[in-house]
Scaffold this motif. Structure first.
Motif, PDB file in Angstrom:
ATOM      1  N   ILE A  24       0.834  -2.260  36.455  1.00 34.61           N
ATOM      2  CA  ILE A  24       0.011  -2.266  37.651  1.00 34.61           C
ATOM      3  C   ILE A  24       0.182  -3.613  38.333  1.00 34.61           C
ATOM      4  O   ILE A  24       0.081  -4.666  37.693  1.00 34.61           O
ATOM      5  CB  ILE A  24      -1.464  -1.987  37.307  1.00 34.61           C
ATOM      6  N   ASN A  25       0.486  -3.551  39.624  1.00 27.46           N
ATOM      7  CA  ASN A  25       0.804  -4.781  40.349  1.00 27.46           C
ATOM      8  C   ASN A  25      -0.455  -5.517  40.776  1.00 27.46           C
ATOM      9  O   ASN A  25      -1.527  -4.942  40.883  1.00 27.46           O
ATOM     10  CB  ASN A  25       1.638  -4.454  41.586  1.00 27.46           C
ATOM     11  N   ILE A  29      -4.638  -0.927  44.395  1.00 26.63           N
ATOM     12  CA  ILE A  29      -5.605   0.020  43.839  1.00 26.63           C
ATOM     13  C   ILE A  29      -4.798   1.065  43.091  1.00 26.63           C
ATOM     14  O   ILE A  29      -4.006   1.795  43.680  1.00 26.63           O
ATOM     15  CB  ILE A  29      -6.423   0.703  44.948  1.00 26.63           C
ATOM     16  N   PHE A  30      -4.964   1.065  41.795  1.00 22.69           N
ATOM     17  CA  PHE A  30      -4.185   1.977  40.966  1.00 22.69           C
ATOM     18  C   PHE A  30      -5.109   3.056  40.413  1.00 22.69           C
ATOM     19  O   PHE A  30      -6.120   2.752  39.771  1.00 22.69           O
ATOM     20  CB  PHE A  30      -3.520   1.200  39.831  1.00 22.69           C
ATOM     21  N   GLY A  31      -4.775   4.298  40.667  1.00 19.27           N
ATOM     22  CA  GLY A  31      -5.631   5.396  40.233  1.00 19.27           C
ATOM     23  C   GLY A  31      -5.095   6.073  38.991  1.00 19.27           C
ATOM     24  O   GLY A  31      -3.906   6.342  38.881  1.00 19.27           O
ATOM     25  N   THR A 182      -7.412  -6.918  41.881  1.00 22.32           N
ATOM     26  CA  THR A 182      -6.640  -5.764  41.421  1.00 22.32           C
ATOM     27  C   THR A 182      -7.627  -4.722  40.890  1.00 22.32           C
ATOM     28  O   THR A 182      -8.545  -5.064  40.151  1.00 22.32           O
ATOM     29  CB  THR A 182      -5.685  -6.181  40.293  1.00 22.32           C
ATOM     30  N   ILE A 183      -7.450  -3.473  41.304  1.00 18.53           N
ATOM     31  CA  ILE A 183      -8.431  -2.451  40.928  1.00 18.53           C
ATOM     32  C   ILE A 183      -7.749  -1.315  40.174  1.00 18.53           C
ATOM     33  O   ILE A 183      -6.793  -0.716  40.652  1.00 18.53           O
ATOM     34  CB  ILE A 183      -9.137  -1.897  42.188  1.00 18.53           C
ATOM     35  N   PHE A 184      -8.254  -1.059  38.969  1.00 20.62           N
ATOM     36  CA  PHE A 184      -7.754   0.046  38.157  1.00 20.62           C
ATOM     37  C   PHE A 184      -8.899   1.043  38.045  1.00 20.62           C
ATOM     38  O   PHE A 184      -9.938   0.749  37.483  1.00 20.62           O
ATOM     39  CB  PHE A 184      -7.352  -0.507  36.780  1.00 20.62           C
ATOM     40  N   VAL A 185      -8.708   2.213  38.650  1.00 22.99           N
ATOM     41  CA  VAL A 185      -9.830   3.141  38.757  1.00 22.99           C
ATOM     42  C   VAL A 185      -9.416   4.523  38.252  1.00 22.99           C
ATOM     43  O   VAL A 185      -8.288   4.954  38.479  1.00 22.99           O
ATOM     44  CB  VAL A 185     -10.341   3.190  40.223  1.00 22.99           C
ATOM     45  N   ARG A 195      -6.477   7.829  48.240  1.00 23.34           N
ATOM     46  CA  ARG A 195      -7.079   6.534  48.565  1.00 23.34           C
ATOM     47  C   ARG A 195      -6.471   5.396  47.747  1.00 23.34           C
ATOM     48  O   ARG A 195      -6.786   4.243  47.953  1.00 23.34           O
ATOM     49  CB  ARG A 195      -8.594   6.560  48.305  1.00 23.34           C
ATOM     50  N   CYS A 196      -5.617   5.767  46.762  1.00 25.05           N
ATOM     51  CA  CYS A 196      -5.020   4.739  45.917  1.00 25.05           C
ATOM     52  C   CYS A 196      -3.651   4.328  46.447  1.00 25.05           C
ATOM     53  O   CYS A 196      -2.993   5.098  47.135  1.00 25.05           O
ATOM     54  CB  CYS A 196      -4.828   5.257  44.492  1.00 25.05           C
ATOM     55  N   ASP A 197      -3.222   3.102  46.082  1.00 30.22           N
ATOM     56  CA  ASP A 197      -1.867   2.681  46.441  1.00 30.22           C
ATOM     57  C   ASP A 197      -0.861   3.439  45.589  1.00 30.22           C
ATOM     58  O   ASP A 197       0.144   3.921  46.077  1.00 30.22           O
ATOM     59  CB  ASP A 197      -1.709   1.174  46.220  1.00 30.22           C
TER      60      ASP A 197
END
Lengths: 299, 368
Positions: A24-25, A29-31, A182-185, A195-197
């Motif tokens: 994850i970069n 936003i990583f889903g 950085t968001i891991f969701v 909605r995620c990258d």
């Protein structure tokens, strides 16, 4: 930013994760998308140092989640799947408490939670247990953010929240991303993938695919037919029994049907008529759910 | 804000906002104290007795007067024979019958000895024993007065004197015992339940993923209960002293310090339980069965340790409350100073250190 290498984890007899690897970069936003029981929560708990992996390793910002778990706990903001704040404390008291736990104050990092917290401010003396579902999630997010974490790990933050609050919640994540977090969701809702990258589809403890949501759909390459008749349930069963069907599942008022390449629209209509359905068939756009269903079928 | 202070503030919010917690903390000590103080008494009062007086002389009359004026007895009936005794006991309100032999005063003066028979309803052996002992004491004291006046040849004069507790008051027994019990209740049960509640609600998950160390979490959770239990201890000592006239012969500071030590010990037990128990219910169950019951039965609070079988006596040695009971009695009744209770204090301190070390070691820094 987050590196996950060949992680496996068993919970009792169930293999919750099988050889999971992800990268994850920074500042994306990583889903993590998958149904209940796919292993999302287990993976997140390993990342925030709550569980130990059986095999493999993971790190966040170069910090190992097993050996340097103390360090991890300083840089991560974690929001568990269940509402985990104090019901008998008010909105304000909850926020102050979590700020003090991390050795900071609400004032020091107020700019970070301002947008979210402003919506809660009219209710700041209300006990957290008496908030609505959407409000609870906003408060939980504020509490996870108050110590200015580098990484946010959010376990199903929108589950049990109404549609409007969900949209608002994702808008907020977008803003947080702009401030460099950085968001891991994770989410069970396929429609939130867009909605995620980037997203990873997970099922049965295995990652099926990782890519930008649009690219995943593009590369799917199969045609999707929206079909409908007066008797939806009987149609679903009939189509499931048809040898040309690769996948069929209800979507809104239609069934999403994909068929093998040699089968065309006329064949579908013919089959439906042969089963005494009044056919209604037109070509639809494939969405991430179609991909998911297809991948699941292959698995 | 300092994270430790923040934690304590939060914990106090929990305590003051939950009516059930408040009730356990304030209601139980007061109600238990009053209950034990007024209801469960082991001294006797206004016991109804009957008299069969076959001599009816000045001596027997004076003995009967003395019985009545003691406050322990009230003479309900004068009998003509002993035939009805059994029927009377069966009715249940008469607990004892005194039978004076004929010519009581005459025999006493002539032979120096006369008999009085005490018949007691021993369907409740404890009461029967107490009633007869009290009667014997009254008769002896009569004997004593009488023969001093008459300066008749030496009489054997048996005299019991209950040291430290002249009137064998039961309050002196139960105040220390109750202190131990209530402090265990407030400290061990409340703290173990409040820690497991965080596990159940999922807030422990969030606390774990924070820079707080296990010791910080534990201290933050238990410090408020240390204060609350200490207030309870003061309350019990005060009530014992003011309402039940339990003396404090030793140093109050020493007494309260020992209370503090015992609370700390109970809290460390509570933490230990919380590291084992996954839910509030199980924590409650372990504290009740594993702590409260043995504390009540084996600490010498209800049953004297000396009368227990050897094996149970060994068990009672590992009950913290037993040592605490001893110390409290020593300080309050005997007025002992620090050096005479040093052994008990050492044992209690040792136990606390052991429990704290084990619980910090056992405290899970992860979910599994």
């Amino acid at each position: 930013m987050i590196t996950i290498k060949n992680i496996s984890k068993s919970c009792g007899k169930v293999e919750a994760l099988r050889d999971v690897s992800l990268n994850i970069n920074q500042n994306e936003i990583f889903g993590l998308i998958g149904p209940d029981g796919a292993g999302k929560t287990t993976l997140m708990r390993i990342l925030v140092s709550l569980l130990l992996p059986d095999k493999g390793s993971a790190s966040m910002g170069g910090v190992d989640v097993v050996k340097q778990y103390r360090q991890i706990r300083k840089i991560v903001g974690y929001m568990p799947g269940r509402f985990s704040l104090y019901h008998d404390l008010s909105v304000e008291e909850n926020l102050n408490f979590f700020a003090s736990v991390f050795g900071t104050t609400v004032e020091a990092n107020y700019y970070l939670v301002k947008d979210i917290y402003q919506q809660l401010e009219p209710f700041k003396t209300r006990r957290a247990g008496k908030l609505s579902g959407g409000m609870k999630q906003k408060l939980a997010l504020s509490c996870a953010l108050i110590h200015k974490p580098e990484v946010l790990v959010l376990d199903e933050p929108t589950t049990g929240v109404d549609a409007v609050s969900r949209t608002e919640f994702w808008d907020m994540l977008g803003k947080l991303k702009q401030s460099g977090i950085t968001i891991f969701v994770s989410t069970p809702y396929m429609d939130e993938a867009s909605r995620c990258d980037r997203v990873a589809l997970i099922q049965g403890g295995e990652i099926m695919t990782v890519d930008q949501p649009a690219r995943i759909v593009e590369q799917y390459g199969k045609r999707i037919w929206n079909v409908k008749s007066a008797e939806t349930y009987r149609l679903l069963n009939d189509l499931k029994a048809w040898e040309s069907t690769t996948s069929v599942y209800p979507f809104g008022q239609y069934l999403h049907l994909s068929v093998d390449e040699s089968t065309g629209k006329e064949d579908i209509i013919a089959y439906m008529q042969s089963q005494n359905h009044e056919p209604y068939v037109y070509e639809g756009f494939s969405i991430i759910e179609d991909v998911f269903m297809d991948l699941m079928g292959k698995q | 804000m300092n994270s430790f202070l923040g934690f304590i503030k939060k914990e106090f919010y929990h305590i003051f906002r939950d009516p059930r917690t408040l009730m356990v903390i304030l209601g139980i000590p007061i109600s238990q104290m009053l209950l034990f103080g007024f209801v469960i008494r082991t001294e006797i009062q206004d016991v109804k007795v009957a008299v069969f007086d076959q001599s009816n002389d000045y001596m027997t009359t004076r003995i009967i007067d003395k019985l009545e004026s003691s406050g322990y007895f009230s003479v309900e009936e004068y009998l003509e024979n002993t035939n009805d005794v059994e029927a009377m006991f069966k009715k249940g309100n008469i607990k004892e019958v005194l039978v004076f032999e004929p010519g009581f005063a005459e025999k006493t003066l002539r032979d120096g000895t006369a008999s009085v028979q005490l018949l007691a309803d021993a369907s409740d052996p404890n009461i029967a024993r107490m009633v007869t002992t009290y009667t014997q004491n009254i008769i002896r004291s009569f004997e004593h007065e009488e023969f001093q006046q008459q300066t008749v040849p030496m009489q054997i004069n048996v005299q019991n004197r209950m040291f430290y507790n002249e009137e064998a008051k039961s309050v002196y027994m139960f105040v220390p015992g109750l202190m131990a019990m209530i402090m265990m209740l407030v400290s061990a049960i409340m703290s173990s339940v409040s820690i497991t509640r965080e596990k159940e609600l999922g807030t422990m998950e969030v606390l774990l993923v924070s820079p707080l160390r296990p010791l910080q979490i534990i201290l933050g959770k238990v410090t408020p209960y240390l204060l609350v239990a200490f207030i309870d201890a003061v309350l019990i000592v005060l009530m014992g002293n003011l309402v039940f006239e339990m003396p404090i012969n030793g140093s109050l500071t020493l007494l309260l310090s020992v209370c503090f030590l015992f609370i700390f010990l109970s809290l460390s037990l509570g933490i230990l339980i919380s590291t084992i128990a996954p839910t509030q219910l199980i924590a409650m169950f372990i504290s009740m069965i594993g702590l409260m019951l043995p504390t009540m039965l084996l600490s010498g609070f209800i049953f004297p340790i000396e009368n227990m079988p050897k094996v149970l006596q060994w068990f009672s040695a590992i009950m913290p409350a037993r040592w605490f009971n001893d110390v409290v009695k020593d300080i309050m009744l005997k007025g002992s100073g620090f050096f005479s209770i040093i052994k008990e204090v050492a044992i209690l301190t040792g136990m606390s250190v052991l429990f704290v070390v084990v619980s910090v070691k056992k405290f899970k820094i992860r979910l599994e």
